[in-house]
Scaffold this motif. Structure first.
Motif, mmCIF file in Angstrom:
data_model
loop_
_atom_site.group_PDB
_atom_site.id
_atom_site.type_symbol
_atom_site.label_atom_id
_atom_site.label_comp_id
_atom_site.label_asym_id
_atom_site.label_seq_id
_atom_site.Cartn_x
_atom_site.Cartn_y
_atom_site.Cartn_z
ATOM 1 N N VAL A 29 1.109 -1.191 0.010
ATOM 2 C CA VAL A 29 -0.160 0.457 0.263
ATOM 3 C C VAL A 29 0.713 1.046 -0.232
ATOM 4 O O VAL A 29 1.713 1.266 0.600
ATOM 5 C CB VAL A 29 -0.832 0.103 1.234
ATOM 6 N N LEU A 30 0.020 2.220 -0.841
ATOM 7 C CA LEU A 30 1.225 3.691 -0.894
ATOM 8 C C LEU A 30 0.528 4.549 -0.834
ATOM 9 O O LEU A 30 -1.002 4.023 -1.368
ATOM 10 C CB LEU A 30 1.765 3.368 -2.132
ATOM 11 N N VAL A 31 0.694 5.426 -0.350
ATOM 12 C CA VAL A 31 -0.367 6.440 -0.193
ATOM 13 C C VAL A 31 -0.201 7.785 -1.590
ATOM 14 O O VAL A 31 0.864 8.834 -0.274
ATOM 15 C CB VAL A 31 -0.978 7.173 0.913
ATOM 16 N N PRO A 32 0.547 8.216 -2.446
ATOM 17 C CA PRO A 32 1.258 8.718 -3.068
ATOM 18 C C PRO A 32 0.259 10.674 -3.504
ATOM 19 O O PRO A 32 1.295 11.648 -3.639
ATOM 20 C CB PRO A 32 1.254 8.939 -4.831
ATOM 21 N N GLU A 33 -0.382 10.665 -3.058
ATOM 22 C CA GLU A 33 -1.179 11.562 -3.249
ATOM 23 C C GLU A 33 -2.327 11.886 -2.514
ATOM 24 O O GLU A 33 -3.146 11.023 -2.253
ATOM 25 C CB GLU A 33 -1.190 12.103 -4.725
ATOM 26 N N VAL A 47 -2.595 0.289 -4.375
ATOM 27 C CA VAL A 47 -3.060 -0.856 -3.335
ATOM 28 C C VAL A 47 -2.935 -1.720 -3.668
ATOM 29 O O VAL A 47 -3.161 -2.195 -5.216
ATOM 30 C CB VAL A 47 -4.705 -1.316 -2.825
ATOM 31 N N THR A 48 -1.700 -3.167 -3.719
ATOM 32 C CA THR A 48 -0.940 -3.710 -5.210
ATOM 33 C C THR A 48 -1.422 -4.924 -3.638
ATOM 34 O O THR A 48 -1.101 -5.335 -2.656
ATOM 35 C CB THR A 48 0.154 -4.207 -5.162
ATOM 36 N N ILE A 49 -2.444 -6.218 -4.719
ATOM 37 C CA ILE A 49 -2.790 -7.209 -4.354
ATOM 38 C C ILE A 49 -1.630 -8.755 -4.537
ATOM 39 O O ILE A 49 -1.943 -8.728 -5.391
ATOM 40 C CB ILE A 49 -3.819 -7.906 -3.890
ATOM 41 N N VAL A 50 -0.619 -8.950 -3.952
ATOM 42 C CA VAL A 50 0.883 -9.357 -4.241
ATOM 43 C C VAL A 50 -0.016 -11.049 -4.895
ATOM 44 O O VAL A 50 0.769 -11.511 -5.848
ATOM 45 C CB VAL A 50 1.543 -9.846 -3.420
ATOM 46 N N PHE A 146 -12.317 -2.752 3.247
ATOM 47 C CA PHE A 146 -11.450 -1.306 3.003
ATOM 48 C C PHE A 146 -10.557 -1.219 1.924
ATOM 49 O O PHE A 146 -10.489 0.022 1.137
ATOM 50 C CB PHE A 146 -10.586 -1.109 4.410
ATOM 51 N N LEU A 147 -9.140 -2.052 1.605
ATOM 52 C CA LEU A 147 -7.904 -1.922 0.744
ATOM 53 C C LEU A 147 -8.138 -3.008 -0.363
ATOM 54 O O LEU A 147 -7.710 -3.108 -1.180
ATOM 55 C CB LEU A 147 -7.109 -2.480 1.034
ATOM 56 N N THR A 148 -10.046 -3.602 -0.262
ATOM 57 C CA THR A 148 -9.905 -3.864 -1.887
ATOM 58 C C THR A 148 -11.382 -3.891 -2.901
ATOM 59 O O THR A 148 -11.642 -3.796 -4.063
ATOM 60 C CB THR A 148 -10.548 -5.354 -2.092
#
Length: 350
Positions: A29-33, A47-50, A146-148
């Motif tokens: 998870v990254l929050v770029p902006e 969000v990347t689901i590996v 929340f993340l998907t």
């Protein structure tokens, strides 16, 4: 500053888990902006689901994180758990932002600081990493949703009324004087020290911002002192121009130094100043379990035969709860130390 590795531990079990190598992360998870929309600040989550090699881009506002945090705390057993602290709410009201800027830079400053969403993004990103790597919360279904899911979860209104806060203060005051049986869990001195360090460092950063503003003001005034009537005044103009350029360089230097400090040591101190409250909350819950345990023990000693079995059950239950809080607390404090050291390296490297 962007953290080098926002990889987290697995958060939910999937059908592909058996095929994964042990410890393979499920989410990155990254929050770029973050951008302002009306009265809200919207955060972009990458969000990347590996396991599925699938990437998602989600939008969440601060109240979504607040609702998630509320559910994580209320729907999980937090006995002995140090809950990662929720970041502070970003300032989205222009008047509040202007008021804060004037408070920091001075009423007479000509420079108004812009939105500090970069810091907010880093704080939210760090919060998600801590939550996703915590064994109590990493497999929470609401966290996975929340993340998907593209749509943010439906929120209920959180009760923050005066009576709720008052009852909480009274309850805390009533039990806060109870001395713990083990000083290992006491974080009072740490809390005092880290909050004082955070406060003083913020004062340093504000002083640097003010110095930058003052240099800019001097530079502007110097460049306005121009005249070209004779040779001596022309020479003076060149000197004033050199002084102005020097002041501008100093202003830029202090501005860059302050901005860098905010996203490194400033964020670290702010995070762990809030973390110290989580430590105190964990300790407070442990003390509550201790009080219940001692109360049930006394009740068992006084219980008459007809009520003794019920008293024994309550005693065993409260004893087990207190022991679980103690065991979890020791593990959490050891883990907290590792998080603390790792964060020092992370923020200093940034």
């Amino acid at each position: 500053m962007e953290e080098e590795d926002e990889t987290t531990k697995p958060s939910v079990q999937t059908s592909n888990d058996k095929d994964q190598a042990p410890g393979l992360p499920l989410f990155k998870v990254l929050v770029p902006e973050a951008v302002k929309r009306a009265e809200n600040v919207m955060f972009t989550l990458q969000v990347t689901i590996v396991a599925e090699e699938k990437g998602l881009v989600l939008l969440r506002q601060y109240e979504d994180f607040e609702w998630l945090h509320h559910n994580l705390v209320t729907n999980n057993d937090t006995r002995g758990i140090i809950v990662p602290p929720l970041p502070v709410k970003p300032l989205s009201d222009p008047k509040s932002a202007e008021s804060l800027s004037k408070k920091q830079m001075g009423d007479n400053t000509r420079i108004m600081r812009g939105d500090q969403f970069e810091n907010d993004c880093l704080s939210v990103q760090k919060y998600l990493k801590l939550i996703l790597s915590h064994p109590t919360f990493e497999q929470d279904k609401q966290l996975a949703s929340f993340l998907t899911e593209q749509e943010a979860p439906v929120r209920a209104r959180l009760n923050k009324g005066l009576m709720t806060r008052l009852s909480s203060v009274i309850e805390t005051a009533r039990k806060s004087n109870r001395k713990d049986v083990d000083d290992f869990y006491n974080s009072t001195e740490y809390s005092k020290a880290i909050k004082e360090a955070s406060l003083n460092y913020n004062k340093l950063l504000v002083a640097q911002w003010r110095l930058s503003s003052s240099y800019s003001t001097v530079a502007t005034e110097l460049t306005s002192c121009t005249a070209d009537r004779d040779e001596e005044l022309v020479k003076l103009n060149r000197v004033l121009k050199a002084l102005s350029d020097g002041c501008e360089d100093e202003a830029t230097c202090y501005e860059l130094k302050s901005a860098k400090g905010e996203t490194t040591l400033g964020l670290f101190l702010d995070l762990f100043a809030r973390y110290s409250d989580s430590l105190k909350e964990m300790h407070f819950r442990r003390v509550n379990d201790l009080i219940d345990y001692e109360t049930s023990e006394k009740a068992l000693e006084k219980a008459k035969p007809p009520k003794r079995q019920a008293a024994e059950e309550v005693f065993e239950s409260t004893k087990a709860a207190f022991e679980r809080a103690s065991e979890n607390g020791r593990k959490e404090l050891n883990q907290f130390t590792q998080i603390h050291l790792a964060s020092i390296q992370c923020f200093s490297a940034g």
